[in-house]
Design a protein around this motif. Structure first.
Motif, short mmCIF file in Angstrom:
data_model
loop_
_atom_site.label_atom_id
_atom_site.label_comp_id
_atom_site.label_asym_id
_atom_site.label_seq_id
_atom_site.Cartn_x
_atom_site.Cartn_y
_atom_site.Cartn_z
N LYS A 169 40.95 38.86 37.21
CA LYS A 169 40.20 39.52 38.27
C LYS A 169 41.12 40.46 39.03
O LYS A 169 42.15 40.05 39.57
CB LYS A 169 39.61 38.49 39.25
CG LYS A 169 38.80 39.11 40.38
CD LYS A 169 37.53 39.80 39.87
CE LYS A 169 36.67 40.32 41.04
NZ LYS A 169 35.44 41.00 40.54
N GLN A 170 40.76 41.73 39.03
CA GLN A 170 41.51 42.75 39.75
C GLN A 170 40.58 43.48 40.70
O GLN A 170 39.40 43.69 40.39
CB GLN A 170 42.14 43.74 38.76
CG GLN A 170 43.15 43.11 37.81
CD GLN A 170 43.62 44.06 36.73
OE1 GLN A 170 42.85 44.88 36.24
NE2 GLN A 170 44.89 43.96 36.36
N VAL A 171 41.09 43.87 41.84
CA VAL A 171 40.32 44.64 42.82
C VAL A 171 41.14 45.85 43.26
O VAL A 171 42.37 45.85 43.15
CB VAL A 171 39.94 43.78 44.05
CG1 VAL A 171 39.01 42.65 43.64
CG2 VAL A 171 41.18 43.25 44.74
N SER A 172 40.44 46.84 43.75
CA SER A 172 41.12 48.04 44.24
C SER A 172 41.35 47.93 45.74
O SER A 172 40.48 47.46 46.49
CB SER A 172 40.28 49.29 43.95
OG SER A 172 40.10 49.45 42.55
N THR A 173 42.51 48.32 46.20
CA THR A 173 42.84 48.36 47.62
C THR A 173 43.35 49.75 47.98
O THR A 173 43.55 50.59 47.09
CB THR A 173 43.92 47.31 47.97
OG1 THR A 173 45.17 47.72 47.41
CG2 THR A 173 43.54 45.92 47.43
N HIS A 174 43.56 49.99 49.27
CA HIS A 174 44.03 51.32 49.69
C HIS A 174 45.45 51.60 49.20
O HIS A 174 45.90 52.75 49.19
CB HIS A 174 43.98 51.44 51.22
CG HIS A 174 44.92 50.55 51.94
ND1 HIS A 174 44.68 49.20 52.14
CD2 HIS A 174 46.14 50.80 52.51
CE1 HIS A 174 45.68 48.66 52.80
NE2 HIS A 174 46.59 49.60 53.04
N THR A 175 46.15 50.55 48.76
CA THR A 175 47.51 50.74 48.24
C THR A 175 47.55 50.68 46.72
O THR A 175 48.62 50.76 46.12
CB THR A 175 48.47 49.67 48.81
OG1 THR A 175 47.96 48.37 48.48
CG2 THR A 175 48.57 49.80 50.32
N GLY A 176 46.39 50.51 46.08
CA GLY A 176 46.34 50.44 44.62
C GLY A 176 45.65 49.19 44.15
O GLY A 176 44.97 48.50 44.91
N GLY A 177 45.83 48.87 42.88
CA GLY A 177 45.18 47.71 42.29
C GLY A 177 45.85 46.40 42.70
O GLY A 177 47.07 46.34 42.87
N LEU A 178 45.04 45.36 42.86
CA LEU A 178 45.55 44.03 43.20
C LEU A 178 44.99 43.03 42.20
O LEU A 178 43.79 42.94 42.01
CB LEU A 178 45.12 43.64 44.62
CG LEU A 178 45.46 42.21 45.07
CD1 LEU A 178 46.97 42.00 45.15
CD2 LEU A 178 44.80 41.90 46.41
N THR A 179 45.89 42.29 41.56
CA THR A 179 45.49 41.27 40.60
C THR A 179 45.38 39.93 41.32
O THR A 179 46.38 39.39 41.80
CB THR A 179 46.49 41.17 39.44
OG1 THR A 179 46.54 42.41 38.74
CG2 THR A 179 46.07 40.08 38.46
N SER A 184 37.20 40.96 35.80
CA SER A 184 37.62 42.26 35.27
C SER A 184 37.81 42.18 33.77
O SER A 184 37.63 43.17 33.05
CB SER A 184 38.93 42.71 35.94
OG SER A 184 38.78 42.75 37.34
#
Length: 230
Positions: free
Chosen positions: A9-19, A58
């Motif tokens: 599972k990955q999500v998008s953040t304001h600093t980039g992708g987060l796993t 994801s």
């Protein structure tokens, strides 16, 4: 009963992708009890939501009783959960405008059960709330609300039950009572039980444990999982 394969599972953040979860693999047999433990932020609740079909991964897959949840759309997953899955939330998630009896009867009525009220009443009596049928959530203690939530979760006779910190909002004595009730119902109904908990004593009551660390199964825990499934 349940197979988790390469779940990520990955999500998008304001600093980039987060796993949040990375390549999770394990299986659970029917009737087994499994505790998922780990520090806050390790991905426990996300994993539980993915296994229950409340969220989509994801990558990877979740299969329950031969049904691939990750190949279903949202409506199909909702229909599958209604027939096969129970979920107990830490914050109870009772409908405040319904009585205890109505909260427990609702999933039965949605399934078209003709004796929904009678079945709900029997379940509430089983969890010790036979005298609180007409009380609303705000008229009950936290322990009583959690017992209503447990009765509701078992109402549809799910094949698998997921519990997210089921004793997390309760005092020690009440939490112990809720844990006893949960395992008693699990044993009597043969329901597969998977729970997330910070309570290591509660986790130890399960048949086995998986520990997450930074979105992955810790090697020691992974080894025990493989040994258990060998």
């Amino acid at each position: 009963m349940l197979t988790v394969s390469q779940l990520t599972k990955q999500v998008s953040t304001h600093t980039g992708g987060l796993t949040i979860l990375n390549n999770i693999n394990f299986s659970v047999v029917a009737g087994e009890s499994l505790a998922i433990v780990g520090a806050s932020g390790s991905g426990k609740s996300t994993l539980l939501s993915l296994m229950a079909g409340l969220d989509s991964p994801s990558d990877g897959s979740v299969e329950i009783d031969g049904n691939n949840l990750t190949s279903m759309d949202e409506d199909q997953r909702a229909e599958f959960r209604a027939r096969n899955v129970g979920f107990i939330f830490q914050s109870f998630h009772l409908l405040t405008t319904l009585t205890a009896l109505e909260n427990v009867a609702l999933p039965l009525e949605l399934k078209g059960e003709k004796k929904a009220i009678d079945q709900a009443k029997a379940l509430l009596e089983q969890v010790g709330l036979g005298d609180r049928l007409e009380h609303y959530p705000n008229q009950m203690s936290g322990g009583e609300q959690q017992r209503v939530a447990i009765a509701r979760a078992f109402a549809a006779q799910p094949k698998i039950l997921f519990a997210d910190e089921p004793t997390g909002n309760l005092d020690t004595k009440t939490g112990q009572h809720i844990a006893d009730l949960l395992f008693d119902l699990n044993a009597s109904k043969g329901t597969t039980l998977i729970m997330v908990t910070h309570d290591l004593k509660l986790a130890a009551r399960c048949g086995r444990q998986i520990e997450l660390e930074a979105g992955q199964i810790k090697p020691s825990a992974d080894a025990s999982v493989e040994a258990a499934n060998a």
